[in-house]
Design an enzyme around this catalytic site. Structure first.
Site, PDB file in Angstrom:
ATOM      1  N   ASP A 179       0.914  -1.163  -0.138  1.00  0.00           N
ATOM      2  CA  ASP A 179       0.072   0.145   0.002  1.00  0.00           C
ATOM      3  C   ASP A 179       0.837   1.320  -0.005  1.00  0.00           C
ATOM      4  OD1 ASP A 179       0.999  -0.012   2.655  1.00  0.00           O
ATOM      5  OD2 ASP A 179      -0.877  -0.378   3.502  1.00  0.00           O
ATOM      6  N   GLY A 180       2.246   1.027   0.042  1.00  0.00           N
ATOM      7  CA  GLY A 180       3.114   2.236   0.102  1.00  0.00           C
ATOM      8  C   GLY A 180       3.059   3.093   1.367  1.00  0.00           C
TER       9      GLY A 180
ATOM     10  N   ASP B   7      18.984  -5.871  -0.525  1.00  0.00           N
ATOM     11  CA  ASP B   7      18.405  -4.484  -0.681  1.00  0.00           C
ATOM     12  C   ASP B   7      18.417  -3.821   0.610  1.00  0.00           C
ATOM     13  OD1 ASP B   7      16.499  -6.951  -0.154  1.00  0.00           O
ATOM     14  OD2 ASP B   7      15.152  -5.439   0.077  1.00  0.00           O
TER      15      ASP B   7
ATOM     16  N   ASP C 220      17.109   0.942   6.838  1.00  0.00           N
ATOM     17  CA  ASP C 220      15.931   0.109   6.821  1.00  0.00           C
ATOM     18  C   ASP C 220      15.705  -0.633   8.119  1.00  0.00           C
ATOM     19  OD1 ASP C 220      15.648   0.881   4.245  1.00  0.00           O
ATOM     20  OD2 ASP C 220      15.237  -0.984   3.518  1.00  0.00           O
TER      21      ASP C 220
HETATM   22  P1  AMP Z   1      11.758  -4.251   3.499  1.00  0.00           P
HETATM   23  O1  AMP Z   1      11.335  -5.738   3.944  1.00  0.00           O
HETATM   24  O2  AMP Z   1      11.035  -3.228   4.381  1.00  0.00           O
HETATM   25  O3  AMP Z   1      13.195  -3.972   3.250  1.00  0.00           O
HETATM   26  O4  AMP Z   1      11.016  -4.091   2.059  1.00  0.00           O
HETATM   27  C1  AMP Z   1      11.161  -4.996   1.038  1.00  0.00           C
HETATM   28  C2  AMP Z   1      10.736  -4.536  -0.319  1.00  0.00           C
HETATM   29  O5  AMP Z   1       9.067  -4.272   0.112  1.00  0.00           O
HETATM   30  C3  AMP Z   1      11.043  -3.292  -0.561  1.00  0.00           C
HETATM   31  O6  AMP Z   1      11.185  -3.029  -2.212  1.00  0.00           O
HETATM   32  C4  AMP Z   1       9.843  -2.046  -0.051  1.00  0.00           C
HETATM   33  O7  AMP Z   1       9.868  -0.853  -0.770  1.00  0.00           O
HETATM   34  C5  AMP Z   1       8.598  -2.820  -0.310  1.00  0.00           C
HETATM   35  N1  AMP Z   1       7.596  -2.823   0.796  1.00  0.00           N
HETATM   36  C6  AMP Z   1       7.595  -3.090   2.184  1.00  0.00           C
HETATM   37  N2  AMP Z   1       6.357  -2.503   2.714  1.00  0.00           N
HETATM   38  C7  AMP Z   1       5.909  -1.936   1.657  1.00  0.00           C
HETATM   39  C8  AMP Z   1       4.515  -1.320   1.715  1.00  0.00           C
HETATM   40  N3  AMP Z   1       3.674  -1.248   2.562  1.00  0.00           N
HETATM   41  N4  AMP Z   1       4.079  -0.970   0.356  1.00  0.00           N
HETATM   42  C9  AMP Z   1       4.743  -0.948  -0.790  1.00  0.00           C
HETATM   43  N5  AMP Z   1       5.941  -1.634  -0.749  1.00  0.00           N
HETATM   44  C10 AMP Z   1       6.580  -2.080   0.508  1.00  0.00           C
HETATM   45 MG    MG Z   2      14.046  -2.477   2.481  1.00  0.00          MG
END
Ligand code: AMP
Ligand code: MG
Length: 515
Positions: free
Chosen positions: A135-136, A267, A277
């Site tokens: 949901d961003g 990432d 992160d």
């Molecule tokens: P993370 O585990 O938080 O490092 O996220 C892994 C990937 O998922 C990254 O590309 C983030 O931008 C994406 N992501 C995490 N949570 C969301 C969210 N609520 N909406 C959109 N993308 C997300």
């Molecule tokens: Mg991340």
């Protein structure tokens, strides 16, 4: 699908830009990002404003005025900013995950500061072309954790992305339950990750790969040019070497403060060696090398004791991505070998500093003897799951106390021996330790140890208390914690409870990837 909302107004109150912008990142070209606007956020309110960081960057007070509240919420654009979301890929939990990207972070551009250009990112600012099913958004709970931990790490002297401010909104966000949204404005010279290189390498897009490497070397890691001399003039091998060195140092520092990141996917690895992160991280309470802080990490891939090896694995992925540029497999492998001596050296130095042993060592055997001393005390701590932060702090205090006594007594070690059941074992270790250190040095050592072993870390339950209060609309605990954590080595009289053992309910806290 239309992602970008209608044009946003420019922060209305200002005729002149409050920040001056440069857009080095966007010079990379359209293969690296998508220009877009944040999604507006209903009824934003300040949950935290980091005046310390604002001062450190030399940014004017207007950055935190009402017009900027709207800009940090995504309801307006700062004059001169050109928002975008970047694309990257990565390995998640050991598997190639393909394209990821800034799914909820939007870069506003690079604002000039007294410490050089700083990228400002709004995390939780709405959907992007890289959101996949998400949901961003980001919830208040995880945003408070990111805000506080960024600043706690900085206070500990560990390289990290920073947090400038936190905006809360009543807008609902669906996770396991309905929570409310928030946006953290985070700041770093660059948020580029290992995964950015992996992306273009996997696509076989060598032009972009080279542009990215040249961009990083030119703007962020110029010391690669000089370092190339060590690697047959190969500047891309030097790039890998510099990233590796920074990563090794960061890992040693994490281990030395008992920090578990929780999601060390490629990432989530910064090219600048910044802690980045913040998700299900934890400062360990009871010392346990196999401690897993991320409730979603069923295999324990990212357990505390595995972090240094995972970092090496991740560097391997980066090396593979850079291989077409380095164009010399032998050399690439040689660079990677470096981690195997660098990391233990950094960790050894960090742990010796925790013991107050900071002088130069005459030879390798002394280094080994000190490491045995470290290992022995860590084994003792692990056997009883002694509270990590408390142990080192109490040891520091005990050393100082003993330095004031005419003779060393077992009772003089009380502050630290009270933490364990097996006192004879600890007293035996303390005898070996003081023999190695020299009684005459204890005073200077104790002082130094109090500047090395923090009194305050962001324990899960402390963050949880701030979160619970914030959910009721009271953000004051965020500021209280920030004040303690930005100078974690100071005593802060009156705040002893924040340095205490966690309460029983803290053991029940489950922190997962959900954020
Ligand atoms: P993370 O585990 O938080 O490092 O996220 C892994 C990937 O998922 C990254 O590309 C983030 O931008 C994406 N992501 C995490 N949570 C969301 C969210 N609520 N909406 C959109 N993308 C997300
Ligand atoms: Mg991340």
């Amino acid at each position: 699908m239309s992602i970008a909302p209608p044009d946003l107004p420019i922060t209305a109150a200002h005729h002149l830009p409050v920040l001056n912008w440069t857009h080095r990142l966007s010079q990379l070209g359209s293969r690296f990002f998508t220009p877009l606007h944040p999604t507006p956020l209903a009824a934003p309110a300040w949950a935290a404003r980091n005046e310390d960081l604002r001062h450190q960057l030399g940014w004017p007070a207007a950055v935190f005025d009402e017009a900027h509240l709207q800009a940090f919420a995504g309801n307006a654009l700062m004059q001169g900013s050109k928002p975008l979301a970047t694309v990257y890929s990565g390995h998640q939990f050991g598997q190639w995950a393909g394209q990821l990207g800034d799914g909820r972070a939007i870069c506003l551009g690079e604002a000039m500061s007294s410490q050089g250009p700083q990228e400002i990112q709004l995390k939780g600012a709405g959907r992007t072309p890289y959101s996949r099913g998400g949901d961003g958004r980001a919830v208040l709970r995880s945003s408070i954790r990111e805000y506080l931990c960024s600043e706690a790490m900085h206070g500990l002297g560990i390289a990290t992305t920073r947090a400038l401010c936190l905006v809360a909104s009543p807008e609902p966000v669906r996770r396991e339950t309905i929570e409310s949204a928030a946006v953290v404005a985070r700041v770093a010279p660059s948020f580029l990750r290992f995964g950015h290189f992996e992306h273009f390498s996997a696509q076989g897009d060598l032009d972009s790969l080279r542009s990215l490497a040249d961009h990083v070397i030119r703007h962020h890691l110029p010391d690669c040019q000089e370092r190339a001399a060590l690697w047959q003039g190969n500047v891309y091998a030097a790039l890998l070497d510099v990233v590796q060195e920074r990563t090794a140092l960061m890992l040693a520092q994490w281990q030395a403060v008992g920090f578990c990141h929780g999601v060390m996917n490629t990432d989530n690895m910064s090219l600048l060696g910044l802690t980045i992160d913040y998700g299900p991280f934890q400062f360990m309470d009871g010392f346990d090398p196999s401690h897993i802080c991320n409730h979603s990490d069923h295999q324990g891939r990212y357990a505390y004791g595995r972090q240094p090896n995972v970092a090496y694995w991740n560097l391997y992925c980066l090396a593979q991505a850079l291989a077409p540029l380095i164009d010399d497999q032998e050399l690439t492998l040689q660079v990677l070998e470096g981690y195997k001596t660098l990391f233990p050296r950094y960790l050894g130095d960090a742990m010796r500093a925790k013991l107050g042993l900071v002088g130069d060592l005459a030879c390798e055997s002394e280094r080994e003897a000190d490491w045995t001393l470290v290992e022995d005390v860590m084994q003792l701590m692990a056997a009883e799951k002694v509270n990590f932060t408390l142990f080192w702090r109490q040891l520091s205090q005990a050393v100082l106390l003993q330095s004031n006594a005419t003779t060393l007594t077992d009772g003089g070690w009380r502050t630290v021996t009270d933490l364990v059941l097996d006192r004879p074992r600890l007293l035996n270790w303390l005898t070996r330790y003081t023999t190695r250190a020299g009684v005459a040095n204890l005073s200077a050592m104790g002082q130094q140890m109090l500047r090395t072993n923090p009194k305050f870390v962001l324990r899960n339950h402390l963050a949880e208390i701030a979160i619970r209060q914030a959910k009721l609309g009271d953000f004051s605990e965020i500021e209280t914690l920030h004040n303690l954590l930005k100078s974690p080595f100071d005593e802060h009289p009156g705040f002893e409870a924040y340095a205490d053992l966690p309460p029983d309910w803290a053991g029940q806290l489950e922190i997962s990837c959900s954020s």
